[in-house]
Design an enzyme around this catalytic site. Structure first.
Site, PDB file in Angstrom:
ATOM      1  NE  ARG A 235     -46.707  15.738 -38.428  1.00 26.59           N
ATOM      2  CZ  ARG A 235     -47.400  16.194 -37.387  1.00 26.59           C
ATOM      3  NH1 ARG A 235     -47.090  15.795 -36.146  1.00 26.59           N
ATOM      4  NH2 ARG A 235     -48.378  17.064 -37.563  1.00 26.59           N
ATOM      5  CD  GLU A 264     -48.112   8.728 -36.735  1.00 26.80           C
ATOM      6  OE1 GLU A 264     -49.214   9.306 -36.713  1.00 26.80           O
ATOM      7  OE2 GLU A 264     -47.079   9.233 -36.278  1.00 26.80           O
ATOM      8  CG  HIS A 282     -49.417  11.208 -33.603  1.00 31.69           C
ATOM      9  ND1 HIS A 282     -49.145  11.424 -34.939  1.00 31.69           N
ATOM     10  CD2 HIS A 282     -49.308  12.430 -33.039  1.00 31.69           C
ATOM     11  CE1 HIS A 282     -48.907  12.711 -35.150  1.00 31.69           C
ATOM     12  NE2 HIS A 282     -48.998  13.346 -34.005  1.00 31.69           N
TER      13      HIS A 282
HETATM   14  C1  8YV Z   1     -52.439  15.566 -33.672  1.00 30.00           C
HETATM   15  C2  8YV Z   1     -50.210  16.769 -34.059  1.00 30.00           C
HETATM   16  O1  8YV Z   1     -51.938  14.482 -34.306  1.00 30.00           O
HETATM   17  O2  8YV Z   1     -50.574  19.068 -33.684  1.00 30.00           O
HETATM   18  C3  8YV Z   1     -50.035  18.217 -34.405  1.00 30.00           C
HETATM   19  O3  8YV Z   1     -49.327  18.505 -35.394  1.00 30.00           O
HETATM   20  O4  8YV Z   1     -49.467  15.974 -34.528  1.00 30.00           O
HETATM   21  C4  8YV Z   1     -51.281  16.337 -33.099  1.00 30.00           C
HETATM   22  O5  8YV Z   1     -51.720  17.383 -32.364  1.00 30.00           O
HETATM   23  C5  8YV Z   1     -53.352  16.227 -34.681  1.00 30.00           C
HETATM   24  O6  8YV Z   1     -52.762  17.241 -35.383  1.00 30.00           O
HETATM   25  C6  8YV Z   1     -54.629  16.703 -34.041  1.00 30.00           C
HETATM   26  O7  8YV Z   1     -55.539  17.106 -35.047  1.00 30.00           O
END
Ligand code: 8YV
Length: 319
Positions: A235, A264, A282
């Site tokens: 993150r 972001e 991302h």
């Molecule tokens: C995607 C992510 O940004 O799994 C996570 O925590 O950061 C990524 O897989 C998102 O969550 C997909 O919905």
């Protein structure tokens, strides 16, 4: 029997929205109407909403929870859920679920790709050829990655998948985490700075949230040193982005490869202008197969809850 009512708090892919709309009465991001001061539609639906579905970036705070008296479950399509106030959910008896494991390979693959990209300068090499600069001369020599020292900040299941891949490149593996994991055959360092001092590639793969906010700061970057590279596939909040920009500009570290950022989708111009930085938007889990698996698991958590079956993947705090 009427279908349970569900609030989506993110733009969800059609392969998740379609099954949701077949099984639930879906209010697609209706809470955002509050931002437009159009409270009527949300106020009408809110008392009936029993479920939330969102992404790993979704914010589900105490203020939203307080407006949803019938809420029972928050299902996150993502492994990260740092935007969800889990304590507030638990205080209300609301269960939180996420989608771990199904994305481990993709995120680990991207981490290795970013390590190779920043060490061997692959994006720059592509531009060197594509922009017709090769006839004017060869690229400068790059940094060998095989056999280098990998330091993992975090040692969960994705970090272990990265380590397995790095072993195939002949890399040595060390890590830092809240506590040592003696069952693993890797060297443990008590702090990120101690790990950075012993690493050529420092890869950040911790959860987001308050406990890891700016964990990678100027001290850690100084310890990583002028031949070291930082890779972040966790993150943006885990890295002090201002300190990173300064370190890159001063040559405190050799380079960085970043898939996540503090704000972001907005990435500082200073990062976008630098030649010793690789940037991706991302995309850690962004393959069709993995996102489908995440969507299926996020939906199954909801279906299991309303069918009275055991939940496939509640977050650790809700187990
Ligand atoms: C995607 C992510 O940004 O799994 C996570 O925590 O950061 C990524 O897989 C998102 O969550 C997909 O919905």
């Amino acid at each position: 029997m009427s279908r349970p009512e569900l609030l989506t708090v993110a733009r969800l892919a059609p392969f998740l929205m379609e099954p949701l709309q077949a099984a639930f009465t879906v209010h697609d991001r209706l809470h955002e109407s509050l931002l437009d001061n159009d409270t009527s539609a949300f106020a009408t639906a809110a008392p009936r909403i029993r479920a939330i579905c969102g992404s790993g970036e979704s914010k589900v705070g105490a203020d939203l929870l307080a407006q949803l008296p019938a809420l029972e479950i928050v299902s996150i399509m993502g492994v990260g859920y740092d935007g969800v106030d889990v304590a507030a959910c638990k205080a209300r008896g609301v269960v939180v679920t996420h989608t771990p494991d199904v994305l481990n390979d993709d995120v680990a693959d991207l981490a290795l790709a970013l390590m190779l990209d920043v060490a061997r300068r692959i994006p720059q090499a592509d531009r060197h050829v594509r922009e017709g600069r090769w006839p004017q001369g060869n690229m400068p020599l790059a940094r060998k990655m095989s056999g280098a020292r990998l330091g993992l900040v975090g040692m969960g299941r994705i970090a272990q998948a990265i380590a397995q891949r790095a072993l195939a490149f002949g890399m040595s593996i060390a890590y830092t985490a809240r506590s040592a994991k003696p069952a693993l055959p890797y060297a443990f360092h008590a702090t990120p700075a101690a790990l950075a001092a012993a690493s050529d590639f420092l890869v950040v793969i911790t959860p987001g949230g308050a406990a890891t906010r700016k964990l990678i700061d100027a001290t850690v970057l100084d310890a990583l040193g002028p031949k070291g590279y930082l890779v972040n596939v966790a993150r943006g909040s885990v890295v002090d982005e201002s300190a990173l920009i300064a370190a890159l500009q001063k040559g405190t570290i050799a380079g960085a490869a970043l898939d996540v950022f503090e704000n972001e989708p907005h990435v500082p111009e200073a990062l976008r202008a630098m030649d010793n930085v690789v940037l991706t938007p991302h995309i850690g889990s962004a393959t069709s197969a993995t996102r489908q698996a995440m969507a299926d698991l996020a939906f199954e958590n909801l279906a299991a809850h309303f069918a009275g079956r055991p939940l496939p993947s509640p977050v650790p705090e809700c187990r």
